[in-house]
Scaffold this motif. Sequence first.
Motif, PDB file in Angstrom:
ATOM      1  N   THR A  13     -48.385  40.044  98.942  1.00  0.00           N
ATOM      2  CA  THR A  13     -48.929  40.681 100.161  1.00  0.00           C
ATOM      3  C   THR A  13     -50.406  40.342 100.337  1.00  0.00           C
ATOM      4  O   THR A  13     -50.878  40.060 101.448  1.00  0.00           O
ATOM      5  CB  THR A  13     -48.736  42.202 100.087  1.00  0.00           C
ATOM      6  OG1 THR A  13     -47.344  42.497  99.952  1.00  0.00           O
ATOM      7  CG2 THR A  13     -49.278  42.877 101.338  1.00  0.00           C
ATOM      8  N   THR A  17     -51.951  38.243 103.440  1.00  0.00           N
ATOM      9  CA  THR A  17     -52.953  38.909 104.299  1.00  0.00           C
ATOM     10  C   THR A  17     -54.232  38.084 104.390  1.00  0.00           C
ATOM     11  O   THR A  17     -54.802  37.900 105.474  1.00  0.00           O
ATOM     12  CB  THR A  17     -53.262  40.313 103.762  1.00  0.00           C
ATOM     13  OG1 THR A  17     -52.051  41.077 103.720  1.00  0.00           O
ATOM     14  CG2 THR A  17     -54.275  41.016 104.648  1.00  0.00           C
ATOM     15  N   GLN A  21     -55.833  36.457 107.816  1.00  0.00           N
ATOM     16  CA  GLN A  21     -57.187  36.791 108.258  1.00  0.00           C
ATOM     17  C   GLN A  21     -58.093  35.555 108.265  1.00  0.00           C
ATOM     18  O   GLN A  21     -58.919  35.388 109.164  1.00  0.00           O
ATOM     19  CB  GLN A  21     -57.782  37.877 107.361  1.00  0.00           C
ATOM     20  CG  GLN A  21     -57.131  39.234 107.543  1.00  0.00           C
ATOM     21  CD  GLN A  21     -57.869  40.332 106.802  1.00  0.00           C
ATOM     22  OE1 GLN A  21     -58.813  40.064 106.069  1.00  0.00           O
ATOM     23  NE2 GLN A  21     -57.413  41.578 106.980  1.00  0.00           N
TER      24      GLN A  21
END
Length: 727
Positions: A13, A17, A21
């Motif tokens: 995760t 992420t 980003q």
Amino acid sequence: MNYPTYIGEQLMTLIQTVRRQRNGLFWLRGLAILLAVAAGVLLLVGWAAYKQRFNAGALVGLRVGALVALLATAWLALSRPLRQRVSDAQLARLIEEKSPGLDDSLVSAIEFADDEKRTLTSAAIFERLNAKANQSAHNVNLDAIVPRKRFWQYGGAAFASVALFIGALLFGPQEIRKGLSQVVTPEAFAATTDKDALKITLKPGNARVPKGTDQKIVATTVNFEAETLTIFTRKAGAGDDQWVSAQMEPAKAKNEFQHFIFNIQEDTEYFAEAPGCKSEIYKFTVADLPYVKRIDLAYDFPAYTGMARKVVEDTGEIAALAGTSVRVMAYLTHRAKSARIVLKDGTKLDMQAENTEDGALIMAGTINVTKESSYHIELTSVDGDVYNGSNEYDIVVLEDMPPVVTFEKPGRDTRATSVEEIFSQAKAEDDYGVSSLEMFISVNGGEEKKVELQNLQREAAKSLSGAHTFFLEEYGLQPGDFVSYYAKARDARHETTSDIYFIEIKPFEKDFKQSQQAGGGGGAGGEQPNALSKQQKELIAATFRVIREEERYNEQEKTENYNTISLGQEKLRDATNQVIERIKRRMGNNLDPNSDFGKLIEYMTQAAKEMEVAIPLLKGKNAKGALPPEQRALQNLLRADAIFREIQVAQQESGQGQGSQRAEELADLFELEMDKKKNQYETIQREQQQQGQQQEDEAKRKLEELARRQQTELEQQQQRAQQGQQQ
């Protein structure tokens, strides 16, 4: 590579992420750069496109250049950074660099998840490593890896670029908007901006003209300026190799040129050309029509000038005062049905036929001169043809210049005894007539007395003279007093004042040549009383000119003139005080207040006090208030000058006595050596002159410059008046 089967959920995760980003930040950064570059390029291209809006090649180049710049920016700022593939291990390394204390746990977990390495590692060790990595991933601060403030910064930059671009379009120069329209939608731009196109207009354009007339062609450049313009003419219907070129002459207006075709005999085509721009081709169609062969003008001047009617023959150019009525009489070669005067703004004034004893065909009309313009005569032939029957003529509005007033006699400052008679004569000249001439007289700067020299009740004269004799004995004057005077002249609308002049009252002459050499005019360059009074008279004259001409000065000129005079007055005050101090130091306890020396100091002290009064008034730009104390200072300096002369005479008469010694000391104080040895005196005189030339006082230089500038303005005014009389 990703390893979802063997990598812990927390670590996966985190990696996903960070990747999202990071990619989002790259997108936003690239977009901000692209928008900033696009805004700058489009604004520059819009400005350049407007400048080159009629150069097709340049416009194509600008479009291609702008497109290349935008594509290159999109590749470098967006496409290339996003196309670069970043592995999970690299992202893990990035996370560990931004989050100290992870001890390579994330990188190790991802690397050992590889099938080959995993088979070589015990399951217990791998599970422990994976568990530690998950725990570390759970504690990672994402804002430290991809700071949120970067999103705000790049987003703000993108918004600012868009806002700047929109603001420049809405509130910036309209040339940018028009240029961008030309780049983006050239067809629409061309359809809506014809009024802004570069073009050359020609008058009279296509026209029927009488055979044998002289035709004036006026070319006007629109939306551009040209240093030269070339006109091409040929016989109508001739080949392209028959064009004959000629340089057009600059006309009255900045963007106009003119050319004459004399004695036109056949149909003629013509056009004008400038670098990068060409007019349409026009045609003169020659016909056997009546035309204006001559124009006479009758001027009826405004009533205030008192001038009689003036007739000027064989000229169409009108030059007159505003309010003048001009009768235009056009002589025709043949009978015409009607005629009109056509003004520059399109106004038409009907003309009527006049009966003459010799049978001349004359059409007459009236023009009331109110503003600068031009006109021509439009004729209608008996067959109904309407055409220009004459060339275009200018209407020039002349300015009513103020009178010029001077003194012919004596024409300068003079010195006289208190019983002499001084003859003065003033003269005033004006372009349209002087109505009155007056003289104003003041004694020692006191109340002015008016003397009427001339006052015409009916017609004004272009030149007036008036004389006045000063009977000085009637004024009860003493040496050191002075009389100032100046003249005023008036025409119907203006009043002019002459320079101010002085009559200085001197003692009765004593035949003593050496005394005259010592005190006559300050020639030795020292600070003698009459040298100080001479400078004070120059300051008064400059102040008087400022009062006279202040309305014509702009703010900068006014400030410079007042600063020059006030600085000159300060320098003169300081020089006067220095002389006073030197006299006191030299005379010491022997100085008797009732003696000539004491009176000399008293007058000079009072002069310095009056200068002190004048200085703040000059700095406050109050010339009228400063003039009285300036004149009182002059009176005291002149009286000190008179005492100085008496002491010199006394020195010569007393020989080598005590009075002679003190007088010689006084002469030394004024830097004027009065030694009986002539050669020594002349040597010192030459040395002082050289030193004075090398160390010229800055204030005096500026004062002289101001006087020269004012004199130049006066001479220019006189020249304009003379030119007006010649009209």
